[in-house]
Design an enzyme around this catalytic site. Structure first.
Site, short mmCIF file in Angstrom:
data_model
loop_
_atom_site.label_atom_id
_atom_site.label_comp_id
_atom_site.label_asym_id
_atom_site.label_seq_id
_atom_site.Cartn_x
_atom_site.Cartn_y
_atom_site.Cartn_z
N LYS A 212 0.84 -1.20 0.00
CA LYS A 212 0.00 0.00 0.00
C LYS A 212 0.88 1.26 0.00
O LYS A 212 0.69 2.17 -0.78
CB LYS A 212 -0.91 -0.04 1.23
CG LYS A 212 -1.88 1.12 1.35
CD LYS A 212 -2.85 0.87 2.50
CE LYS A 212 -3.65 2.11 2.82
NZ LYS A 212 -4.61 1.90 3.90
N GLU A 218 10.59 -4.56 4.60
CA GLU A 218 10.70 -5.98 4.21
C GLU A 218 10.36 -6.15 2.73
O GLU A 218 11.10 -6.79 1.97
CB GLU A 218 9.73 -6.84 5.03
CG GLU A 218 10.02 -6.93 6.51
CD GLU A 218 9.29 -5.85 7.32
OE1 GLU A 218 9.10 -4.72 6.82
OE2 GLU A 218 8.93 -6.16 8.48
N GLY A 274 -5.01 -2.34 5.16
CA GLY A 274 -4.19 -3.46 4.67
C GLY A 274 -4.87 -4.80 4.89
O GLY A 274 -5.00 -5.62 3.98
N ARG A 275 -5.35 -5.03 6.12
CA ARG A 275 -5.93 -6.35 6.44
C ARG A 275 -7.31 -6.53 5.85
O ARG A 275 -7.92 -7.59 6.02
CB ARG A 275 -5.93 -6.57 7.95
CG ARG A 275 -6.67 -5.51 8.75
CD ARG A 275 -6.33 -5.62 10.22
NE ARG A 275 -6.85 -4.51 11.02
CZ ARG A 275 -6.25 -3.32 11.14
NH1 ARG A 275 -5.14 -3.07 10.46
NH2 ARG A 275 -6.76 -2.38 11.89
N GLU A 360 -5.19 -7.33 15.03
CA GLU A 360 -4.74 -6.00 14.64
C GLU A 360 -5.89 -5.01 14.71
O GLU A 360 -5.69 -3.82 14.94
CB GLU A 360 -4.16 -6.05 13.22
CG GLU A 360 -3.16 -4.95 12.93
CD GLU A 360 -2.41 -5.19 11.64
OE1 GLU A 360 -1.62 -6.14 11.57
OE2 GLU A 360 -2.63 -4.43 10.68
N HIS A 391 -4.55 -33.84 17.51
CA HIS A 391 -3.42 -34.66 17.98
C HIS A 391 -2.38 -33.80 18.67
O HIS A 391 -1.24 -34.22 18.84
CB HIS A 391 -2.82 -35.42 16.81
CG HIS A 391 -3.81 -36.35 16.18
ND1 HIS A 391 -3.90 -37.68 16.51
CD2 HIS A 391 -4.81 -36.10 15.30
CE1 HIS A 391 -4.90 -38.23 15.84
NE2 HIS A 391 -5.47 -37.30 15.10
N LYS A 519 7.51 -0.72 12.32
CA LYS A 519 8.14 -0.27 11.08
C LYS A 519 9.27 0.73 11.37
O LYS A 519 10.20 0.84 10.61
CB LYS A 519 7.10 0.34 10.14
CG LYS A 519 6.10 -0.69 9.60
CD LYS A 519 5.20 -0.13 8.52
CE LYS A 519 4.20 -1.18 8.06
NZ LYS A 519 3.39 -0.78 6.92
C1 G6Q Z 1 -2.70 -4.12 7.89
C2 G6Q Z 1 -1.48 -3.52 8.39
C3 G6Q Z 1 -0.21 -4.16 7.92
C4 G6Q Z 1 0.18 -3.80 6.49
C5 G6Q Z 1 1.61 -4.23 6.25
C6 G6Q Z 1 2.09 -3.95 4.84
O1 G6Q Z 1 -3.81 -3.74 8.14
O2 G6Q Z 1 -1.51 -2.16 8.18
O3 G6Q Z 1 -0.25 -5.55 8.04
O4 G6Q Z 1 -0.68 -4.38 5.58
O5 G6Q Z 1 2.45 -3.59 7.17
O6 G6Q Z 1 2.01 -2.60 4.53
P1 G6Q Z 1 2.18 -2.12 3.05
O7 G6Q Z 1 1.10 -2.70 2.23
O8 G6Q Z 1 2.13 -0.62 3.09
O9 G6Q Z 1 3.53 -2.63 2.58
#
Ligand code: G6Q
Length: 554
Positions: A212, A218, A274-275, A360, A391, A519
């Protein structure tokens, strides 16, 4: 630790108190007894929506419990909050953003406005772009730089830009175009990208850089590694990048700076968390693997659930019922965790996906106006697919001291033809819910051991170990078949259930400052690790670990 009973969220003191008083009537009851007293319990406490069927009768509730919970929801203005979300109001108040994952799957195409502007034309334009691209990759008209078809998708993203498409792609494996392969790279640990690249072919691989913000350390580190790998294998052919790298982002400038042509960029918007983003172009790997038509069926299933959530009365509203049962468990019965147990191997990533969606969203300690909460908020969410979990950790669920309310999820039809396997799977799922609810009494154990011919003394020694308390709650969600449509409905159901809880708790389910912190934190330590000088700017443990790590690297 918060005191028990937990105080009411502000303004909900009256319905909360009524529930606390009611709790005293529920506590002495055992689920086994309330089932034997009421033969209609299953009919009373189950609900069907489309091809999903929810049995919530194995919860410690009566009709009065539900009435009191619905009253709690009314007092919290749940209907008002649902409308606010669907209408695009900026309910994510710490980031000043609307929360419109529902717009991404608004198949009715009714206008949804943010700041007075209908977002639907843009949503539809990106869906159209996804359709054109998906089709051309799948039919080979958009090919790799040597003309070979793109058959290997490598999605590079993390968190919300990874878990959703990864989980859905895995769940819909039977619908993949034959010959397609996919890798989801998320971890900055070089093992992750190395393993994907070891199987990738520079002529046939499509890298999707999904972020996003397009700044996540990462993802950008993995993306640059993939880019270098590609250029090394194509004799530095920068032009070929356009055939092998696409981006999904809200940040056009950063995408351009990375070297991806804007024509190969799929946009989404700040009002998509994001989620909650798998419904946007973040779902591109899903569409490439299963085809756009099926991606649209996924959206349609979610849209149907959205309509149900928005319009069904609380008494017949699956998401509302589940969300309120979660409140009952968390704040009144005092449970601290919730297990997600899909009895479907294809849904094996669902617990990890929901762990993010729930923890989250509702892992918050202050209300919308910043006041510390006086009651518990989101529980720890965890799980494994059945029957594997049986199990392992089911022991604790049956006989441990920590109650574990659980969701059992079971498709009635499988995608394979191994009938016996599916029957065993289903039998285990249903049997576990029964065993958790009923338990096994001392006299049942005695009868069993006597029949097995054990001596009296031995029987008495074993009775406490082989007795099961029962009275352990679960929900069971049956699904006709794991289709894209039903999966869309299932995920949307969980999203809304999480929202219901956040409304009762008066917290913002749509920010994630804890994630943002992560982050920022590592940057300083990374500099210390790269420096030749000993680390001294932190506490003794942090300094010591940095210095010890550096010492151990040589
Ligand atoms: C989701 C969070 C988090 C995010 C990641 C990746 O709701 O905000 O999991 O999706 O940190 O972020 P970017 O898409 O900006 O790389």
């Amino acid at each position: 630790m918060l005191a028990s009973p937990q105080p009411a969220p502000e303004g909900l003191e009256k319905p909360w108190q009524a529930l606390l008083e009611h709790l005293e009537k529920i506590r002495p009851l055992h689920l086994r007894d309330i089932f034997s007293e009421d033969p209609d319990r299953f009919d009373k406490f189950s609900i069907q929506f489309d091809e999903l069927f929810l049995d919530y009768s194995k919860n410690p509730i009566t009709e009065e419990t539900l009435e009191l919970l619905f009253e709690l929801a009314r007092q919290a203005d749940l209907s008002g909050w649902i409308e606010r979300m669907f209408r695009g109001e900026k309910i994510n108040n710490t980031e000043g953003r609307a929360v419109l994952h529902v717009a991404l799957r608004n198949r009715a195409n009714t206008p949804i406005k943010v700041d007075g502007r209908d977002v639907m034309p843009e949503v539809n334009a990106v869906l159209q772009q996804m359709q054109t691209f998906t089709e051309s990759v799948r039919n080979g008209t958009f090919s790799g730089h040597t003309g070979r078809p793109l058959e290997h998708i490598v999605n590079i993203g993390i968190g919300g830009s990874d878990l959703g498409p990864r989980m859905v792609s895995t769940a819909l494996r039977p619908y993949w175009k034959p010959g397609m392969k996919a890798h989801f790279v998320s971890n900055v640990d070089g093992t992750d990208i190395s393993e994907a690249l070891a199987q990738a072919d520079p002529e046939t691989t499509l890298f999707i850089i999904a972020s996003k913000t397009f700044t996540t350390r990462e993802t950008m580190t993995n993306a640059h590694t993939a880019r270098r790998w590609f250029l090394e294998r194509t004799k530095g052919n920068e032009k070929a990048i356009a055939r092998h790298f696409v981006a999904v982002s809200t940040n056009a400038e950063a995408v351009r700076a990375f070297g991806i042509d804007e024509a190969n960029m799929f946009r989404f918007w700040e009002w998509v968390g994001g989620r909650y983003s798998l419904w946007s172009a973040i779902g591109l790997p899903i569409a490439l693997l299963v085809g756009m038509e099926r991606f649209e069926a996924l959206l349609a299933g979610a849209h149907a659930m959205d309509n149900h959530f928005r319009h069904a009365p609380f008494e017949r509203n699956m998401a509302v019922i589940l969300g309120l049962l979660d409140i009952w468990q968390r704040n009144f019965l005092g449970t601290g965790n919730h297990a997600v147990l899909p009895y479907d191997h294809s849904l094996r990533l669902l617990p990890a996906y929901l762990q993010q969606a729930d923890m989250e969203s509702n892992g918050k300690g202050v209300t919308r106006d910043g006041t510390p909460v006086q009651h518990h908020t989101g529980p720890v969410v965890w799980g494994q697919p059945g029957t594997n979990g049986q199990h392992a950790f089911f022991q604790l669920m049956h006989q441990g001291t920590e109650p574990v309310p659980a969701d059992f999820i079971l498709p009635a039809q499988s995608h394979h033809s191994l009938e016996e396997h599916h029957r065993i799977l289903a039998a285990n799922c249903i049997a576990q819910t029964e065993a958790l609810m009923k338990g096994k009494t001392a006299s049942e154990v005695r009868r069993e051991l006597t029949a097995a011919g054990l001596p009296e003394e031995e029987i008495e020694r074993l009775v406490p170990h082989r007795t099961f308390p029962g009275n352990r709650a679960s929900n069971t969600l049956l699904m006709k078949k794991l289709t894209p449509y039903n999966l869309g409905a299932l995920i949307a159901l969980y999203e809304h259930r999480i929202f219901v809880q956040s409304v009762i708790w008066n917290i913002n389910a749509f920010d994630q400052w804890g994630v943002e912190l992560g982050k920022q934190l590592a940057a300083d330590i990374e500099a210390a690790l790269a420096s030749d000088a000993p680390c001294s700017g932190h506490d003794s443990s942090t300094n010591g670990l940095v210095n010890k790590f550096k010492e151990m690297t040589t």
